[in-house]
Design an enzyme around this catalytic site. Structure first.
Site, PDB file in Angstrom:
ATOM      1  N   GLY A  48      43.312  42.605  15.392  1.00  0.00           N
ATOM      2  CA  GLY A  48      43.660  40.479  15.332  1.00  0.00           C
ATOM      3  C   GLY A  48      42.120  40.162  15.105  1.00  0.00           C
ATOM      4  N   GLU A  49      41.658  39.530  16.376  1.00  0.00           N
ATOM      5  CA  GLU A  49      40.764  38.835  16.100  1.00  0.00           C
ATOM      6  C   GLU A  49      39.768  39.487  17.057  1.00  0.00           C
ATOM      7  OE1 GLU A  49      39.506  37.270  13.469  1.00  0.00           O
ATOM      8  OE2 GLU A  49      37.750  37.957  14.066  1.00  0.00           O
ATOM      9  N   SER A  50      38.136  40.254  17.234  1.00  0.00           N
ATOM     10  CA  SER A  50      38.228  41.038  17.890  1.00  0.00           C
ATOM     11  C   SER A  50      37.491  40.370  18.756  1.00  0.00           C
ATOM     12  CB  SER A  50      36.968  41.939  17.285  1.00  0.00           C
ATOM     13  OG  SER A  50      35.871  41.321  16.249  1.00  0.00           O
ATOM     14  N   CYS A  80      41.233  48.745  14.015  1.00  0.00           N
ATOM     15  CA  CYS A  80      40.292  47.499  13.351  1.00  0.00           C
ATOM     16  C   CYS A  80      39.182  46.702  14.529  1.00  0.00           C
ATOM     17  CB  CYS A  80      41.375  46.920  13.067  1.00  0.00           C
ATOM     18  SG  CYS A  80      40.550  45.880  11.390  1.00  0.00           S
ATOM     19  N   ARG A 107      31.636  44.068  10.817  1.00  0.00           N
ATOM     20  CA  ARG A 107      32.551  43.609  10.851  1.00  0.00           C
ATOM     21  C   ARG A 107      32.704  42.743   8.995  1.00  0.00           C
ATOM     22  NH1 ARG A 107      32.529  39.018  14.902  1.00  0.00           N
ATOM     23  NH2 ARG A 107      35.038  39.136  13.538  1.00  0.00           N
ATOM     24  N   ILE A 136      42.440  45.407   7.151  1.00  0.00           N
ATOM     25  CA  ILE A 136      42.679  44.678   6.751  1.00  0.00           C
ATOM     26  C   ILE A 136      42.057  43.655   7.965  1.00  0.00           C
ATOM     27  CG2 ILE A 136      44.107  42.283   7.802  1.00  0.00           C
ATOM     28  CD1 ILE A 136      47.046  43.999   8.205  1.00  0.00           C
ATOM     29  N   ARG A 137      40.668  42.900   6.670  1.00  0.00           N
ATOM     30  CA  ARG A 137      39.391  41.929   6.575  1.00  0.00           C
ATOM     31  C   ARG A 137      38.797  43.683   8.203  1.00  0.00           C
ATOM     32  NH1 ARG A 137      38.342  37.235   7.139  1.00  0.00           N
ATOM     33  NH2 ARG A 137      38.158  37.491   9.277  1.00  0.00           N
ATOM     34  N   HIS A 172      45.712  50.526   9.794  1.00  0.00           N
ATOM     35  CA  HIS A 172      46.807  50.243  11.035  1.00  0.00           C
ATOM     36  C   HIS A 172      47.323  50.729  11.191  1.00  0.00           C
ATOM     37  CE1 HIS A 172      44.639  45.954  11.944  1.00  0.00           C
ATOM     38  NE2 HIS A 172      44.655  46.007  10.962  1.00  0.00           N
ATOM     39  N   GLU A 174      49.815  51.261  12.676  1.00  0.00           N
ATOM     40  CA  GLU A 174      50.796  50.741  13.710  1.00  0.00           C
ATOM     41  C   GLU A 174      51.668  49.721  13.204  1.00  0.00           C
ATOM     42  OE1 GLU A 174      47.644  49.912  13.979  1.00  0.00           O
ATOM     43  OE2 GLU A 174      47.215  47.257  14.496  1.00  0.00           O
TER      44      GLU A 174
HETATM   45  N1  GLN Z   1      37.867  41.228  11.082  1.00  0.00           N
HETATM   46  C1  GLN Z   1      38.674  41.322  12.456  1.00  0.00           C
HETATM   47  C2  GLN Z   1      37.331  41.418  13.698  1.00  0.00           C
HETATM   48  O1  GLN Z   1      36.459  41.345  13.315  1.00  0.00           O
HETATM   49  C3  GLN Z   1      39.181  42.432  12.426  1.00  0.00           C
HETATM   50  C4  GLN Z   1      40.644  42.341  11.963  1.00  0.00           C
HETATM   51  C5  GLN Z   1      41.357  43.368  12.309  1.00  0.00           C
HETATM   52  O2  GLN Z   1      41.812  43.749  12.785  1.00  0.00           O
HETATM   53  N2  GLN Z   1      42.746  43.818  11.104  1.00  0.00           N
HETATM   54  O3  GLN Z   1      37.532  41.294  14.415  1.00  0.00           O
END
Ligand code: GLN
Length: 190
Positions: A48-50, A80, A107, A136-137, A172, A174
């Site tokens: 997700g977004e940390s 991630c 990151r 993903i990112r 990921h 999942e």
């Molecule tokens: N770029 C996100 C972060 O820095 C992590 C991306 C992800 O969990 N797919 O939190």
């Protein structure tokens, strides 16, 4: 009754982790409050977004209870953003973390132009077939402590690593249909 498995459900793709666990016949609980940690033995921190996840964890006063859960023998699997939260040091930009695992991460380290990509890499520990990896990112693990074991690599970087009761992937599983990483977490780590 033995304790169950939880998925931190503050933000991110926790439902996909629960779907994966269900495919392995492992029921799971959505964890949102410190009091719920008493009922589990293992916790998945989703992708997700940390930064957002960290903010919600602070608002819910979860940081200290999570430390107690870890020190009391709890196991973790972070994907991630979850990996970023478990790392000792975070850069790119830097932010606080739980710091339970002896790794440093940067990151969004694959660059802006490659927001996401997929690969299939060997992972001998999990069998002969290559492991599907969706990034993903994603962060890159820039350094690993002496006790951290690398289970799989991608472009020369460690992407699936374990340190005792903590498993981390920068990709990921999942979001794939391959249940092997989750099975490994349940059977070998947790
Ligand atoms: N770029 C996100 C972060 O820095 C992590 C991306 C992800 O969990 N797919 O939190």
């Amino acid at each position: 009754m033995s304790k169950g498995v939880g998925v931190l459900a503050l933000q991110g793709d926790y439902a996909e982790h629960q779907r994966m666990l269900a495919r392995l016949d492992c029921p799971s609980t959505q964890i949102r409050k410190a009091s719920q940690l008493a009922s589990i033995r293992a916790l998945i921190l989703p992708g997700g977004e940390s930064t957002t996840m960290l903010k919600f964890m602070q608002e819910e006063d979860l940081l200290e209870p999570l430390r107690e859960f870890y020190e009391g023998g709890g196991a973790f699997y972070g994907t991630c953003a979850g990996a970023i939260l478990l790392a000792r040091t975070v850069t790119g930009p830097s932010q606080p973390s739980l710091g339970f695992m002896n790794i440093d991460v940067e990151r969004n380290a694959y660059g802006r132009q490659v927001d996401s990509h997929e690969s299939f890499e060997p992972c001998p520990e999990l069998g002969d077939e290559r492991l599907p990896m969706i990034f993903i990112r994603a962060p890159i693990i820039t350094s690993l402590g002496a006790d951290v074991v690398t289970l799989a690599r991608h472009r020369d970087e460690a992407v699936l690593v374990r340190e005792r009761r903590i498993l981390v992937s920068t990709f990921h599983p999942e979001l794939s249909t391959d249940t092997r990483v989750h099975r490994y977490f349940l059977e070998e780590v947790a």
